[in-house]
Design an enzyme around this catalytic site. Structure first.
Site, PDB file in Angstrom:
ATOM      1  N   GLY A   1       0.814  -1.214   0.000  1.00  0.00           N
ATOM      2  CA  GLY A   1       0.000   0.000   0.000  1.00  0.00           C
ATOM      3  C   GLY A   1       0.848   1.266   0.000  1.00  0.00           C
ATOM      4  O   GLY A   1       2.072   1.210  -0.032  1.00  0.00           O
ATOM      5  N   GLN A   2       0.150   2.396   0.056  1.00  0.00           N
ATOM      6  CA  GLN A   2       0.823   3.692  -0.035  1.00  0.00           C
ATOM      7  C   GLN A   2       1.849   3.867   1.088  1.00  0.00           C
ATOM      8  O   GLN A   2       2.977   4.262   0.848  1.00  0.00           O
ATOM      9  CB  GLN A   2      -0.223   4.811   0.029  1.00  0.00           C
ATOM     10  CG  GLN A   2       0.356   6.185  -0.243  1.00  0.00           C
ATOM     11  CD  GLN A   2      -0.502   7.312   0.307  1.00  0.00           C
ATOM     12  OE1 GLN A   2      -1.424   7.101   1.090  1.00  0.00           O
ATOM     13  NE2 GLN A   2      -0.199   8.521  -0.118  1.00  0.00           N
TER      14      GLN A   2
ATOM     15  N   ASP B   1       1.293  -9.060   1.822  1.00  0.00           N
ATOM     16  CA  ASP B   1       0.105  -8.420   1.241  1.00  0.00           C
ATOM     17  C   ASP B   1      -0.703  -9.496   0.534  1.00  0.00           C
ATOM     18  O   ASP B   1      -0.271 -10.652   0.465  1.00  0.00           O
ATOM     19  CB  ASP B   1       0.520  -7.302   0.263  1.00  0.00           C
ATOM     20  CG  ASP B   1      -0.525  -6.184   0.216  1.00  0.00           C
ATOM     21  OD1 ASP B   1      -1.715  -6.487   0.000  1.00  0.00           O
ATOM     22  OD2 ASP B   1      -0.144  -5.015   0.413  1.00  0.00           O
TER      23      ASP B   1
ATOM     24  N   ASP C   1      -3.500 -12.779   3.716  1.00  0.00           N
ATOM     25  CA  ASP C   1      -4.816 -12.150   3.772  1.00  0.00           C
ATOM     26  C   ASP C   1      -5.182 -12.109   5.251  1.00  0.00           C
ATOM     27  O   ASP C   1      -5.300 -13.162   5.885  1.00  0.00           O
ATOM     28  CB  ASP C   1      -5.816 -12.997   2.971  1.00  0.00           C
ATOM     29  CG  ASP C   1      -7.226 -12.428   3.038  1.00  0.00           C
ATOM     30  OD1 ASP C   1      -7.476 -11.504   3.842  1.00  0.00           O
ATOM     31  OD2 ASP C   1      -8.095 -12.924   2.288  1.00  0.00           O
TER      32      ASP C   1
ATOM     33  N   TYR D   1     -15.299   3.531   7.445  1.00  0.00           N
ATOM     34  CA  TYR D   1     -13.859   3.562   7.716  1.00  0.00           C
ATOM     35  C   TYR D   1     -13.582   4.241   9.062  1.00  0.00           C
ATOM     36  O   TYR D   1     -12.865   3.703   9.917  1.00  0.00           O
ATOM     37  CB  TYR D   1     -13.165   4.312   6.582  1.00  0.00           C
ATOM     38  CG  TYR D   1     -11.697   4.590   6.772  1.00  0.00           C
ATOM     39  CD1 TYR D   1     -10.767   3.559   6.773  1.00  0.00           C
ATOM     40  CD2 TYR D   1     -11.233   5.900   6.921  1.00  0.00           C
ATOM     41  CE1 TYR D   1      -9.414   3.825   6.927  1.00  0.00           C
ATOM     42  CE2 TYR D   1      -9.885   6.172   7.072  1.00  0.00           C
ATOM     43  CZ  TYR D   1      -8.974   5.129   7.080  1.00  0.00           C
ATOM     44  OH  TYR D   1      -7.644   5.402   7.229  1.00  0.00           O
TER      45      TYR D   1
END
Ligand code: SER
Length: 320
Positions: free
Chosen positions: A15-16, A38, A57, A147
């Site tokens: 991810g970022q 990931d 996962d 979220y």
């Protein structure tokens, strides 16, 4: 088979944040000791080639257990989550991934005596009832995205695991994060990354937030520094066990455009707010992070123009 001892696991490593944090951790702890994990193999060559990678996962606890035959983990960074905008498209799944993923990691950490866990929270824990300026550490929290609700609940659970079971969990409420190495995935603050890419590619940008939408933001080097400083702080200095407010800068789409125009006077921006506007309008405009500053000495380096200069410099190099 020999086990790698004192290993560090980064879940959500593609991810970022994960793609940059993994590389920083490898510099500090050695490439072989930092396991990137990931649900898919890294696209970024540097991440793929610099150290071990495992498919994990977080909704499948067995994936974590399987790793214990090869690694003894001393730290876990659990970064996998569904962000604010994507979460609204499938709220039940976002809740399941964000919450069950956290439980699976916390329970694994307890069972396998992991020394420290890092879990990111967000400004999304705040909502329409929260004071929007200089938002305090302890205040009204009425998040209205799935979220934000999952991050608020997650904060409570992190504190619960610390108090009840003594698990050393640490957390930061990140503002919008901006970096040049990886793209964010599905957040409300993503425009502040995309705008730099589009400025270079097209000289123009259509923003999905309105021109005066002010949000707290942070350049990636500061986010990495904050994360590592918090994780390296002596446990007794980490007094907030839910999640620390964290700040660097706040700006509007118009202000970031002006900052880019210092380099590209012809750059233009238009505004076409979509569903993400409502999310942005429920979040703070600026954050009071005095607890982080007092407890473990947090201080940001980059302001808007310093970030713009660095982002454009690196993106130009990457594109050439
Ligand atoms: N950057 C995130 C988002 O926009 C906030 O944590 O969803």
């Amino acid at each position: 088979m020999t086990k790698t001892k004192n290993a560090i696991l980064v879940i959500g490593a593609c991810g970022q944040l994960g793609s940059e944090l993994t590389l920083e951790l490898r510099k500090i702890y050695g490439d072989d000791h930092v396991v990137a994990a990931d649900i898919q193999y890294p696209k970024q060559a540097e991440l793929r080639e610099s150290g071990p990678f495992e498919i994990v996962d977080v909704l499948t606890p067995q994936h974590l257990t399987d790793l214990t035959s090869r690694y003894k983990f001393k730290q876990i960074y659990h970064l996998a989550a569904i962000l604010s905008a994507t979460g609204e498209k499938n709220p039940k799944f976002a809740w399941r991934l964000n919450m069950d993923g956290l439980f699976n990691v916390l329970d694994f950490a307890l069972e396998h005596k992991v020394e420290k866990v890092y879990w990111p929270s967000s400004i999304a824990v705040f909502g329409p009832g929260t004071p929007r300026q200089n938002t305090p550490q302890d205040t009204i929290m009425d998040p209205n995205t799935v979220y934000g609700i999952s991050k608020q609940a997650g904060e409570r659970w992190c504190e619960y695991y610390f108090q009840k079971y003594g698990l050393d969990v640490r957390s930061l409420r990140y503002p919008g994060l901006i970096g040049y190495k990886a793209l964010p995935g599905g957040g409300t603050t993503d425009y502040a990354v995309d705008i730099y890419h589009q400025a270079l590619a097209k000289g123009t940008y259509k923003c999905f937030l309105s021109e005066h939408t002010r949000l707290p933001m942070m350049y990636m080097p500061d986010a990495l520094k904050a994360t590592l400083d918090l994780m390296h702080a002596p446990a007794e200095l980490v007094k907030v066990r839910s999640s620390y407010n964290l700040a660097a800068m706040s700006f509007t789409p118009q202000e970031i455009a002006t900052s880019i125009q210092r380099h590209y006077p012809d750059f233009s921006i238009t505004y076409e707010p979509d569903a993400r506007q409502q999310i942005a309008d429920s979040w703070p405009q600026s954050i009071n992070d005095s607890a982080a500053r007092q407890d473990w000495g947090w201080k940001p380096t980059y302001d808007l123009d310093a970030m713009t200069d660095d982002m454009l410099l690196h993106l130009k190099r990457i594109n050439n």
